[in-house]
Design a protein around this motif. Structure first.
Motif, PDB file in Angstrom:
ATOM      1  N   GLU A 110      35.967  34.876  42.879  1.00  0.00           N
ATOM      2  CA  GLU A 110      35.327  33.940  42.296  1.00  0.00           C
ATOM      3  C   GLU A 110      35.021  33.973  40.820  1.00  0.00           C
ATOM      4  O   GLU A 110      34.971  33.031  40.030  1.00  0.00           O
ATOM      5  CB  GLU A 110      33.754  33.780  42.881  1.00  0.00           C
ATOM      6  CG  GLU A 110      32.971  32.460  42.802  1.00  0.00           C
ATOM      7  CD  GLU A 110      32.225  32.256  43.857  1.00  0.00           C
ATOM      8  OE1 GLU A 110      30.910  32.284  43.416  1.00  0.00           O
ATOM      9  OE2 GLU A 110      32.454  31.826  44.807  1.00  0.00           O
ATOM     10  N   THR A 111      34.982  35.272  40.475  1.00  0.00           N
ATOM     11  CA  THR A 111      34.856  36.024  38.982  1.00  0.00           C
ATOM     12  C   THR A 111      35.998  35.179  38.101  1.00  0.00           C
ATOM     13  O   THR A 111      36.050  34.531  37.183  1.00  0.00           O
ATOM     14  CB  THR A 111      34.704  37.312  38.726  1.00  0.00           C
ATOM     15  OG1 THR A 111      33.532  37.638  39.433  1.00  0.00           O
ATOM     16  CG2 THR A 111      34.990  37.489  37.247  1.00  0.00           C
ATOM     17  N   ALA A 112      37.293  35.421  39.066  1.00  0.00           N
ATOM     18  CA  ALA A 112      38.338  34.937  38.298  1.00  0.00           C
ATOM     19  C   ALA A 112      38.356  33.513  38.194  1.00  0.00           C
ATOM     20  O   ALA A 112      39.035  32.546  37.110  1.00  0.00           O
ATOM     21  CB  ALA A 112      39.676  35.263  39.302  1.00  0.00           C
ATOM     22  N   TYR A 113      37.906  32.705  39.459  1.00  0.00           N
ATOM     23  CA  TYR A 113      38.002  31.271  39.123  1.00  0.00           C
ATOM     24  C   TYR A 113      36.984  30.553  38.027  1.00  0.00           C
ATOM     25  O   TYR A 113      37.270  30.183  37.358  1.00  0.00           O
ATOM     26  CB  TYR A 113      37.309  30.744  40.636  1.00  0.00           C
ATOM     27  CG  TYR A 113      36.855  29.255  40.616  1.00  0.00           C
ATOM     28  CD1 TYR A 113      37.654  28.134  40.468  1.00  0.00           C
ATOM     29  CD2 TYR A 113      35.429  28.859  40.273  1.00  0.00           C
ATOM     30  CE1 TYR A 113      37.479  26.869  40.376  1.00  0.00           C
ATOM     31  CE2 TYR A 113      35.164  27.491  40.174  1.00  0.00           C
ATOM     32  CZ  TYR A 113      36.186  26.523  39.946  1.00  0.00           C
ATOM     33  OH  TYR A 113      35.957  25.192  40.221  1.00  0.00           O
ATOM     34  N   ILE A 114      36.000  31.299  37.916  1.00  0.00           N
ATOM     35  CA  ILE A 114      34.984  31.069  36.719  1.00  0.00           C
ATOM     36  C   ILE A 114      35.664  31.215  35.176  1.00  0.00           C
ATOM     37  O   ILE A 114      35.684  30.504  34.414  1.00  0.00           O
ATOM     38  CB  ILE A 114      33.554  31.717  36.924  1.00  0.00           C
ATOM     39  CG1 ILE A 114      32.656  31.292  38.061  1.00  0.00           C
ATOM     40  CG2 ILE A 114      32.706  31.673  35.631  1.00  0.00           C
ATOM     41  CD1 ILE A 114      31.763  32.214  38.597  1.00  0.00           C
ATOM     42  N   LEU A 115      36.188  32.298  35.176  1.00  0.00           N
ATOM     43  CA  LEU A 115      36.888  32.681  34.140  1.00  0.00           C
ATOM     44  C   LEU A 115      37.890  31.537  33.742  1.00  0.00           C
ATOM     45  O   LEU A 115      38.163  31.237  32.481  1.00  0.00           O
ATOM     46  CB  LEU A 115      37.561  34.012  33.873  1.00  0.00           C
ATOM     47  CG  LEU A 115      36.305  35.253  34.050  1.00  0.00           C
ATOM     48  CD1 LEU A 115      37.107  36.638  34.101  1.00  0.00           C
ATOM     49  CD2 LEU A 115      35.503  35.274  32.848  1.00  0.00           C
ATOM     50  N   ALA A 116      38.712  31.300  34.597  1.00  0.00           N
ATOM     51  CA  ALA A 116      39.760  30.368  34.540  1.00  0.00           C
ATOM     52  C   ALA A 116      39.278  28.921  34.446  1.00  0.00           C
ATOM     53  O   ALA A 116      39.762  28.289  33.346  1.00  0.00           O
ATOM     54  CB  ALA A 116      40.736  30.250  35.627  1.00  0.00           C
ATOM     55  N   ASP A 117      38.426  28.595  34.902  1.00  0.00           N
ATOM     56  CA  ASP A 117      37.861  27.132  34.889  1.00  0.00           C
ATOM     57  C   ASP A 117      37.094  27.086  33.562  1.00  0.00           C
ATOM     58  O   ASP A 117      37.256  25.904  32.970  1.00  0.00           O
ATOM     59  CB  ASP A 117      36.814  27.203  36.001  1.00  0.00           C
ATOM     60  CG  ASP A 117      36.259  25.569  36.007  1.00  0.00           C
ATOM     61  OD1 ASP A 117      37.053  24.411  36.099  1.00  0.00           O
ATOM     62  OD2 ASP A 117      35.362  25.257  35.626  1.00  0.00           O
ATOM     63  N   SER A 118      36.562  28.046  33.023  1.00  0.00           N
ATOM     64  CA  SER A 118      35.972  27.940  31.826  1.00  0.00           C
ATOM     65  C   SER A 118      36.875  28.045  30.648  1.00  0.00           C
ATOM     66  O   SER A 118      36.452  27.792  29.471  1.00  0.00           O
ATOM     67  CB  SER A 118      34.842  28.910  31.525  1.00  0.00           C
ATOM     68  OG  SER A 118      35.190  30.472  31.778  1.00  0.00           O
ATOM     69  N   GLY A 119      38.076  28.669  30.931  1.00  0.00           N
ATOM     70  CA  GLY A 119      38.836  29.059  29.796  1.00  0.00           C
ATOM     71  C   GLY A 119      38.543  30.030  28.880  1.00  0.00           C
ATOM     72  O   GLY A 119      38.635  30.044  27.746  1.00  0.00           O
ATOM     73  N   SER A 120      37.801  30.877  29.280  1.00  0.00           N
ATOM     74  CA  SER A 120      37.050  32.084  28.564  1.00  0.00           C
ATOM     75  C   SER A 120      38.200  32.933  27.970  1.00  0.00           C
ATOM     76  O   SER A 120      39.369  33.360  28.432  1.00  0.00           O
ATOM     77  CB  SER A 120      36.235  33.197  29.342  1.00  0.00           C
ATOM     78  OG  SER A 120      35.148  32.434  29.857  1.00  0.00           O
ATOM     79  N   ARG A 121      37.972  33.340  26.691  1.00  0.00           N
ATOM     80  CA  ARG A 121      39.030  34.017  25.953  1.00  0.00           C
ATOM     81  C   ARG A 121      38.543  35.489  25.776  1.00  0.00           C
ATOM     82  O   ARG A 121      39.413  36.244  25.311  1.00  0.00           O
ATOM     83  CB  ARG A 121      39.210  33.398  24.239  1.00  0.00           C
ATOM     84  CG  ARG A 121      39.646  32.096  24.539  1.00  0.00           C
ATOM     85  CD  ARG A 121      40.186  31.895  22.948  1.00  0.00           C
ATOM     86  NE  ARG A 121      41.080  32.724  22.460  1.00  0.00           N
ATOM     87  CZ  ARG A 121      41.105  32.961  21.273  1.00  0.00           C
ATOM     88  NH1 ARG A 121      40.227  32.739  20.322  1.00  0.00           N
ATOM     89  NH2 ARG A 121      42.028  34.092  20.749  1.00  0.00           N
ATOM     90  N   ALA A 122      37.394  35.750  26.029  1.00  0.00           N
ATOM     91  CA  ALA A 122      36.827  36.932  26.063  1.00  0.00           C
ATOM     92  C   ALA A 122      35.848  37.335  27.062  1.00  0.00           C
ATOM     93  O   ALA A 122      35.084  36.331  27.369  1.00  0.00           O
ATOM     94  CB  ALA A 122      36.374  37.427  24.503  1.00  0.00           C
ATOM     95  N   ILE A 123      35.588  38.566  27.364  1.00  0.00           N
ATOM     96  CA  ILE A 123      34.608  38.683  28.291  1.00  0.00           C
ATOM     97  C   ILE A 123      33.795  40.110  28.039  1.00  0.00           C
ATOM     98  O   ILE A 123      34.447  41.038  27.777  1.00  0.00           O
ATOM     99  CB  ILE A 123      35.032  38.912  29.711  1.00  0.00           C
ATOM    100  CG1 ILE A 123      33.800  39.062  30.755  1.00  0.00           C
ATOM    101  CG2 ILE A 123      36.144  39.743  30.012  1.00  0.00           C
ATOM    102  CD1 ILE A 123      34.030  38.961  32.131  1.00  0.00           C
ATOM    103  N   PHE A 124      32.404  40.128  28.187  1.00  0.00           N
ATOM    104  CA  PHE A 124      31.634  41.540  27.961  1.00  0.00           C
ATOM    105  C   PHE A 124      31.507  41.868  29.291  1.00  0.00           C
ATOM    106  O   PHE A 124      30.954  40.834  30.348  1.00  0.00           O
ATOM    107  CB  PHE A 124      30.359  41.249  27.437  1.00  0.00           C
ATOM    108  CG  PHE A 124      30.655  41.019  25.651  1.00  0.00           C
ATOM    109  CD1 PHE A 124      30.126  41.882  24.900  1.00  0.00           C
ATOM    110  CD2 PHE A 124      30.670  39.552  25.333  1.00  0.00           C
ATOM    111  CE1 PHE A 124      30.497  41.741  23.483  1.00  0.00           C
ATOM    112  CE2 PHE A 124      30.676  39.073  24.097  1.00  0.00           C
ATOM    113  CZ  PHE A 124      30.459  40.435  23.236  1.00  0.00           C
TER     114      PHE A 124
END
Length: 625
Positions: A110-124
């Motif tokens: 689900e973390t991967a889904y959120i990052l992919a759906d949001s199009g996040s370029r960076a993550i803390f």
């Protein structure tokens, strides 16, 4: 800086604007306290002034700009509540980017889904555990390029294709960027527009995939100004923040704190709440109903264990507290004055000396108000704390409303309601009883889901909450149930399960969770879980010592104990609402098994599927009720 400087209609464009103004107004005042390791082991509370906070926030913001982050590009944060979460989030806002909040308890898929759906370029990320979840799904995240670690991770090099930095490393890059572009952060903040995306918070989702809620900078600026205008937060307050900052409630609290400038003590470790309260001595605190239920259950359990006169005194004091608070509230509603009969006032004063003072001391002794949200607080528990001098102010909001949209006023709180609308927010009741909301705090839609957005947001800006409620003559809002949770028995009677569940938690001090079943059935049943910290001491004193938690809660003795509370509950219900049967589950519901959301709401469909056979067994051979 006061709310008078920021009328609602001319509020700043963003919390980033508020933050820079706060730093300029009170640079040397304390902003945050947080626990940190000390030499020789152990921890001590440290402080940051607003000027020190700004130094770090600007370094983080400049570091993100140096990495090439553009306006509204997403930067995720996956961490527990800690000072670095706030610094990172403020840095993202001051860089003009948009934060994507991820619960650290969210699994890798689900973390991967959120990052992919949001199009996040960076993550803390907080630590190596959070980094590993990202690295394991690297192939599903084409947009992600940078990872910033709060805590060092020995295996950080394993994140193939990602540039991994420490937070200190990012701040160093930011400082270098600022030597060349000293006004980079200030100019970026000045360019932020009110309707620019500030945050994507994914609904924790009691059913289906989470949806990304688009909250713009104006949502948070509105929250800050609206909260302070109520008088609920003051410049000299000390607030204890332990709530998840991945949740909209925690995020909204930061907006109010930046505007008022009060001190925020930050420590998200739930197991340290009781230890921290006497040290922090907060004047205000936000919480979830489950915490107040656990505190109440713990107090009641200790009194029961002491037995004899002490237990009798506690039961008498609890009754007096409820009666005192309920009577005062009824008088306030009918006459405008919170008057209480002399005989009850005398009893209350005695109970205060014997019992209530100890309860207030457990909260640090300085608490003047505690906001409660995310779920309903059982009225009997609300009256108990109100009568004991712990002012629990229930409020109401959703992720889609950037948290609070109604809250009880401190000088006229009414148990059983979620208070009045914040200034600038409108509330309306639809023909079917659904609560509709409109105002600056409402989301601008679900990310990449226009059809889902159209289902809940109409062309006039009214948001359909999915909650059923009513508004009284004085403007107080009352929530009666979730629209989707209401069910009809096979006899045609409507049942509001949340109301029944709240009543049971008030009468049963051992209860942790309860799920009322009965949709299209001819009677209601319930699945019940028990609080281990309360039931195990009872077991030890009642011939069950040495048994495991599962053995205790599934024993005939405990079934008999809980049956007594079920019968107490049934005596206050209509016939079609009563619980004809119940089952005590062998373990409590939890996030790890997917039965609770990270904000501790029960995922009803998940629990009903998991215990389908047990539920069916309670209806075998059933006759029409």
């Amino acid at each position: 800086m006061s709310s008078a400087q920021y009328p609602l209609e001319s509020r700043p464009h963003s919390v980033a604007h508020l933050f820079l103004s706060r730093v300029e107004a009170t640079p040397e005042r304390e902003a945050y306290r947080y626990p940190a390791a000390v030499d020789g082991g152990g921890e001590a509370w440290r402080s940051l002034t607003w000027a020190q906070t700004a130094q770090r926030v600007k370094a983080i913001a400049a570091g993100l700009l140096a990495l090439g982050l553009q306006s509204e590009e997403r930067v995720a944060i996956s961490s527990s509540t800690r000072i670095e979460w706030i610094l990172a989030d403020m840095g993202v806002m001051c860089a003009g980017a948009a934060a994507t909040a991820v619960y650290p308890s969210t699994n890798g898929e689900e973390t991967a889904y959120i990052l992919a759906d949001s199009g996040s370029r960076a993550i803390f990320v907080e630590n190596g555990e959070q980094l590993a979840k990202v690295a394991a799904h690297r192939g599903e995240l084409p947009d992600l390029r940078y990872v910033v670690l709060f805590d060092p991770a020995p295996d950080a090099a394993g994140a193939e294709g990602l540039e991994v930095l420490t937070l200190a490393g990012l701040e160093q890059r930011g400082m270098e960027h600022l030597t060349k572009n000293p006004d980079a952060v200030e100019s970026t903040v000045q360019g932020i527009a009110p309707e620019q995306l500030a945050t994507l918070i994914y609904t924790s989702g009691t059913t289906g995939r989470p949806k990304g809620v688009r909250l713009v900078h104006d949502c948070w600026s509105y929250q800050g100004v609206a909260q302070e205008s109520t008088g609920l937060v003051l410049a000299d307050d000390v607030q204890f923040l332990w709530l998840p900052l991945s949740h909209v409630f925690g995020k909204a609290l930061i907006a109010g704190q930046v505007l008022s400038g009060h001190v925020m003590a930050v420590d998200g470790r739930v197991d340290r709440i009781i230890t921290n309260l006497p040290v922090v001595r907060p004047t205000i605190m936000a919480s979830a109903p489950r915490v107040f239920e656990k505190v109440y259950n713990g107090i009641a359990a200790r009194a029961r264990a002491e037995g004899g006169v002490k237990y009798k005194i506690f039961k008498w004091a609890a009754k007096v507290a409820r009666e005192y608070a309920r009577t005062g509230q009824e008088q306030m509603v009918s006459t405008g004055r919170r008057t209480v009969p002399l005989s009850l006032t005398v009893q209350h004063a005695l109970a205060d000396k014997l019992v209530y003072g100890k309860i207030r001391a457990a909260f640090g002794g300085s608490l003047r108000g505690s906001a409660s949200g995310s779920a309903a607080l059982a009225p009997d528990i609300g009256y108990f704390f109100a009568g004991a001098g712990v002012n629990v102010l229930e409020g109401y909001g959703l992720t889609e409303t950037s948290a609070a949209c109604t809250v009880n006023p401190a000088d006229d709180s009414r148990v059983g309601t979620v208070g009045k609308p914040l200034p600038g927010t409108e509330v309306r009741i639809a023909e079917d009883g659904e609560i509709l909301l409109r105002g600056p705090g409402i989301m601008r839609g679900y990310h990449n889901l226009p059809d889902k957005t159209a289902e809940v947001l109409d062309s006039d800006g009214w948001f359909r909450t999915g909650d059923i409620g009513e508004i009284d003559k004085d403007g107080y809002v009352r929530i009666t149930d979730r629209k989707k949770d209401l069910f009809k028995t096979s006899g045609g009677k409507y049942v509001a399960p949340t109301e029944i569940e709240g009543r049971f938690k008030a009468v049963c001090p051992f209860a942790s969770n309860i799920l009322v079943i009965g949709n299209d059935r001819n009677y209601c049943t319930a699945l019940i879980t028990l609080d281990e910290t309360v039931i195990m001491p009872w077991a030890g004193a009642n011939g069950l010592a040495g048994r495991t938690y599962t053995e205790v809660v599934t024993s005939p003795e405990v079934h008999t104990l809980i049956n007594g509370f079920v019968q107490d509950l049934n005596s206050s219900l209509q016939r079609w609402q009563t619980l004809k049967k119940f089952a005590v589950l062998p373990r409590d519901l939890d996030i790890e098994h997917g039965e609770l959301t990270p904000s501790l709401k029960v995922k009803r469909p998940v629990v009903e599927r998991e215990y389908a056979d047990l539920i069916e067994s309670m209806y075998e051979g059933a006759r029409e009720a």
